[in-house]
Design a protein around this motif. Structure first.
Motif, PDB file in Angstrom:
ATOM      1  N   TYR A   1       0.831  -1.195   0.000  1.00 39.86           N
ATOM      2  CA  TYR A   1       0.000   0.000   0.000  1.00 39.86           C
ATOM      3  C   TYR A   1       0.875   1.259   0.000  1.00 39.86           C
ATOM      4  O   TYR A   1       0.542   2.262  -0.640  1.00 39.86           O
ATOM      5  N   ASP A   2       2.006   1.204   0.714  1.00 36.37           N
ATOM      6  CA  ASP A   2       2.932   2.337   0.690  1.00 36.37           C
ATOM      7  C   ASP A   2       3.521   2.522  -0.705  1.00 36.37           C
ATOM      8  O   ASP A   2       3.656   3.656  -1.185  1.00 36.37           O
ATOM      9  N   VAL A   3       3.876   1.413  -1.350  1.00 41.26           N
ATOM     10  CA  VAL A   3       4.417   1.482  -2.709  1.00 41.26           C
ATOM     11  C   VAL A   3       3.358   2.042  -3.659  1.00 41.26           C
ATOM     12  O   VAL A   3       3.646   2.883  -4.522  1.00 41.26           O
TER      13      VAL A   3
ATOM     14  N   LEU B   1       3.934   5.395  -5.923  1.00 42.81           N
ATOM     15  CA  LEU B   1       3.852   5.368  -7.381  1.00 42.81           C
ATOM     16  C   LEU B   1       2.812   6.365  -7.884  1.00 42.81           C
ATOM     17  O   LEU B   1       3.047   7.095  -8.862  1.00 42.81           O
ATOM     18  N   SER B   2       1.663   6.418  -7.236  1.00 40.23           N
ATOM     19  CA  SER B   2       0.597   7.330  -7.660  1.00 40.23           C
ATOM     20  C   SER B   2       1.032   8.780  -7.595  1.00 40.23           C
ATOM     21  O   SER B   2       0.591   9.616  -8.398  1.00 40.23           O
ATOM     22  N   GLU B   3       1.914   9.079  -6.647  1.00 39.34           N
ATOM     23  CA  GLU B   3       2.345  10.460  -6.446  1.00 39.34           C
ATOM     24  C   GLU B   3       3.589  10.822  -7.259  1.00 39.34           C
ATOM     25  O   GLU B   3       4.005  11.986  -7.251  1.00 39.34           O
ATOM     26  N   ASN B   4       4.184   9.868  -7.955  1.00 40.82           N
ATOM     27  CA  ASN B   4       5.457  10.122  -8.622  1.00 40.82           C
ATOM     28  C   ASN B   4       5.472   9.698 -10.082  1.00 40.82           C
ATOM     29  O   ASN B   4       6.543   9.360 -10.618  1.00 40.82           O
TER      30      ASN B   4
ATOM     31  N   LEU C   1       9.034  -9.243  -2.717  1.00 38.26           N
ATOM     32  CA  LEU C   1       9.010  -8.278  -3.812  1.00 38.26           C
ATOM     33  C   LEU C   1       8.627  -6.890  -3.304  1.00 38.26           C
ATOM     34  O   LEU C   1       9.175  -5.872  -3.762  1.00 38.26           O
ATOM     35  N   ALA C   2       7.702  -6.818  -2.366  1.00 42.23           N
ATOM     36  CA  ALA C   2       7.316  -5.530  -1.786  1.00 42.23           C
ATOM     37  C   ALA C   2       8.512  -4.877  -1.104  1.00 42.23           C
ATOM     38  O   ALA C   2       8.732  -3.662  -1.220  1.00 42.23           O
ATOM     39  N   ALA C   3       9.297  -5.677  -0.389  1.00 39.26           N
ATOM     40  CA  ALA C   3      10.494  -5.143   0.265  1.00 39.26           C
ATOM     41  C   ALA C   3      11.495  -4.645  -0.768  1.00 39.26           C
ATOM     42  O   ALA C   3      12.162  -3.612  -0.565  1.00 39.26           O
TER      43      ALA C   3
ATOM     44  N   ARG D   1      13.057  -0.872  -1.313  1.00 38.33           N
ATOM     45  CA  ARG D   1      14.487  -0.589  -1.385  1.00 38.33           C
ATOM     46  C   ARG D   1      14.815   0.300  -2.584  1.00 38.33           C
ATOM     47  O   ARG D   1      15.645   1.206  -2.496  1.00 38.33           O
ATOM     48  N   ILE D   2      14.160   0.049  -3.718  1.00 36.14           N
ATOM     49  CA  ILE D   2      14.409   0.871  -4.894  1.00 36.14           C
ATOM     50  C   ILE D   2      13.945   2.304  -4.645  1.00 36.14           C
ATOM     51  O   ILE D   2      14.642   3.279  -4.964  1.00 36.14           O
ATOM     52  N   ILE D   3      12.765   2.454  -4.049  1.00 34.85           N
ATOM     53  CA  ILE D   3      12.264   3.777  -3.714  1.00 34.85           C
ATOM     54  C   ILE D   3      13.240   4.523  -2.812  1.00 34.85           C
ATOM     55  O   ILE D   3      13.517   5.712  -3.008  1.00 34.85           O
ATOM     56  N   ASP D   4      13.780   3.823  -1.848  1.00 36.37           N
ATOM     57  CA  ASP D   4      14.670   4.443  -0.864  1.00 36.37           C
ATOM     58  C   ASP D   4      16.104   4.603  -1.361  1.00 36.37           C
ATOM     59  O   ASP D   4      16.981   5.047  -0.614  1.00 36.37           O
ATOM     60  N   GLY D   5      16.361   4.238  -2.609  1.00 35.95           N
ATOM     61  CA  GLY D   5      17.681   4.407  -3.179  1.00 35.95           C
ATOM     62  C   GLY D   5      18.684   3.352  -2.760  1.00 35.95           C
ATOM     63  O   GLY D   5      19.899   3.515  -2.980  1.00 35.95           O
ATOM     64  N   GLU D   6      18.199   2.233  -2.208  1.00 33.76           N
ATOM     65  CA  GLU D   6      19.095   1.179  -1.723  1.00 33.76           C
ATOM     66  C   GLU D   6      19.447   0.157  -2.815  1.00 33.76           C
ATOM     67  O   GLU D   6      20.313  -0.694  -2.601  1.00 33.76           O
TER      68      GLU D   6
END
Length: 366
Positions: free
Chosen positions: A199-201, A205-208, A352-354, A358-363
């Motif tokens: 849900y966070d992802v 995505l909706s905002e970006n 996959l959610a994790a 990680r991609i969102i957070d630049g990890e």
């Protein structure tokens, strides 16, 4: 004569639901002429449309048809797949020769199309022996991205695909569509376990959603194991397969999808529960890195792939894969599949959610 690669009575029954070999023979004879040798075999790979290998005299053919059952009426549009492949004959995109398309359900119980079989290797779990050298490994990656560039450079109006999709708002609709798919799956799967991180992802995505992306022909499922490399020692893609998701839209969704399956040595290990979907043999130092693939794509297309937007496109790719996994898990819970991969999605989708997080957070940088 017919042969199904699935063992047991259930495999035979399923094969008979896929094809009436006598009725198919009548159709092929009427279209292609009589032959003495005829054989039908089911190809076991893949989780979507069904693929049949047909020997018709001295010709080796491939038939694509939807899976039997209700989904064949609402999805798996094989004639759409045929349309794009047929339109691209004669372009720089490597494709099998399209031969026939049939919308008469009396033949096989569904629409289907026929194409020529192409010889070569699909790299699902590793390289064939002839490619196990540094030059070949480099060329595998270069061929992959060069062929994607050829798809995106097609003049889709010139080949008659101007009405094949609606590019404005495409990327935003992708987020909405896959969020709807996830929500549908959650109606059942949350009784077993929840994946709140998705849900966070979804919200991120909706905002970006990036703006001002190019509009091109989009394959929709472009990755290493959806292309075939020819039998020569020098890697060359001879066929791009599985066009059922193709449309007109944002080419960077294709690029992000391809990159999400292309692992770098600096990455964490792929999610264990999705090992049938994600392989990391391309972490060998001779393979191009993701950054090198992107640079080559930009040189070939003239497009600029924004590095900040890359977080969105690769996150979207992993989000879509999580959506597929959650739908698989729902079908398993409802008893609608015996695919051994489906129950693995209990752990696979949270993994996959994790990864998306990680991609969102630049990890997991490009």
């Amino acid at each position: 004569m017919s042969e199904d690669g699935t063992e047991g009575e259930r495999g035979t029954e399923y094969f008979e639901r896929l094809v009436d070999v006598d009725r198919l023979a009548e159709y092929l004879e009427a279209e292609l002429g009589p032959v003495e040798e005829y054989e039908v075999r089911r190809h076991q790979e893949g989780h979507s449309n069904e693929t049949l290998f047909v020997t018709w005299g001295d010709r080796e053919l491939v038939i694509r048809r939807p899976p039997p059952g209700e989904t064949a009426e609402s999805a798996h549009d094989v004639l759409r797949e045929h349309h794009v492949m047929d339109s691209l004959q004669g372009t720089e995109v490597p494709l099998p020769e399209t031969i026939l398309a049939c919308d008469d359900d009396a033949v096989m119980g569904s629409d289907f199309y026929v194409m020529a079989r192409v010889e070569g290797d699909v790299l699902r779990t590793g390289e064939p022996e002839r490619f196990q050298n540094d030059d070949a490994r480099r060329r595998i990656g270069e061929e992959l991205v060069d062929t994607l560039a050829e798809i995106h450079l097609v003049d889709y109006e010139a080949v008659g695909l101007e009405d094949f999709g609606y590019p404005p708002g495409f990327t935003e609709r992708q987020v909405e569509r896959w969020s709807e798919q996830l929500t549908w799956a959650f109606d059942v799967t949350t009784e077993e376990r929840e994946v709140p991180e998705l849900y966070d992802v979804m919200e991120w995505l909706s905002e970006n959603v990036p703006e001002d992306a190019p509009s091109t022909l989009v394959h929709g499922d472009y990755k290493l194991d959806n292309v075939m490399y020819g039998p020569d020692d020098d890697p060359e893609i001879v066929a791009v397969m599985d066009w059922e998701m193709s449309t007109l839209g944002d080419p960077f969704t294709d690029l992000g999808w391809m990159l999400s399956y292309w692992w770098d040595a600096k990455d964490p290990d792929p999610p264990q529960a999705t090992d049938t979907l994600t392989k990391d043999f391309m972490t060998h130092e001779a393979y191009p890195t993701r950054e090198e693939l992107v640079a080559r794509y930009e040189d070939a297309t003239g497009f600029t792939y924004d590095r900040e937007a890359d977080r969105f496109y690769r996150t979207l790719a992993v989000y879509k894969l999580a959506g597929l996994g959650e739908m698989f898990f729902r079908r398993y819970l409802e008893g609608n599949s015996d695919d051994p991969m489906y129950p693995k999605m209990r752990e696979g989708v949270p993994q996959l959610a994790a990864r998306a997080r990680r991609i969102i957070d630049g990890e997991e940088p490009l």
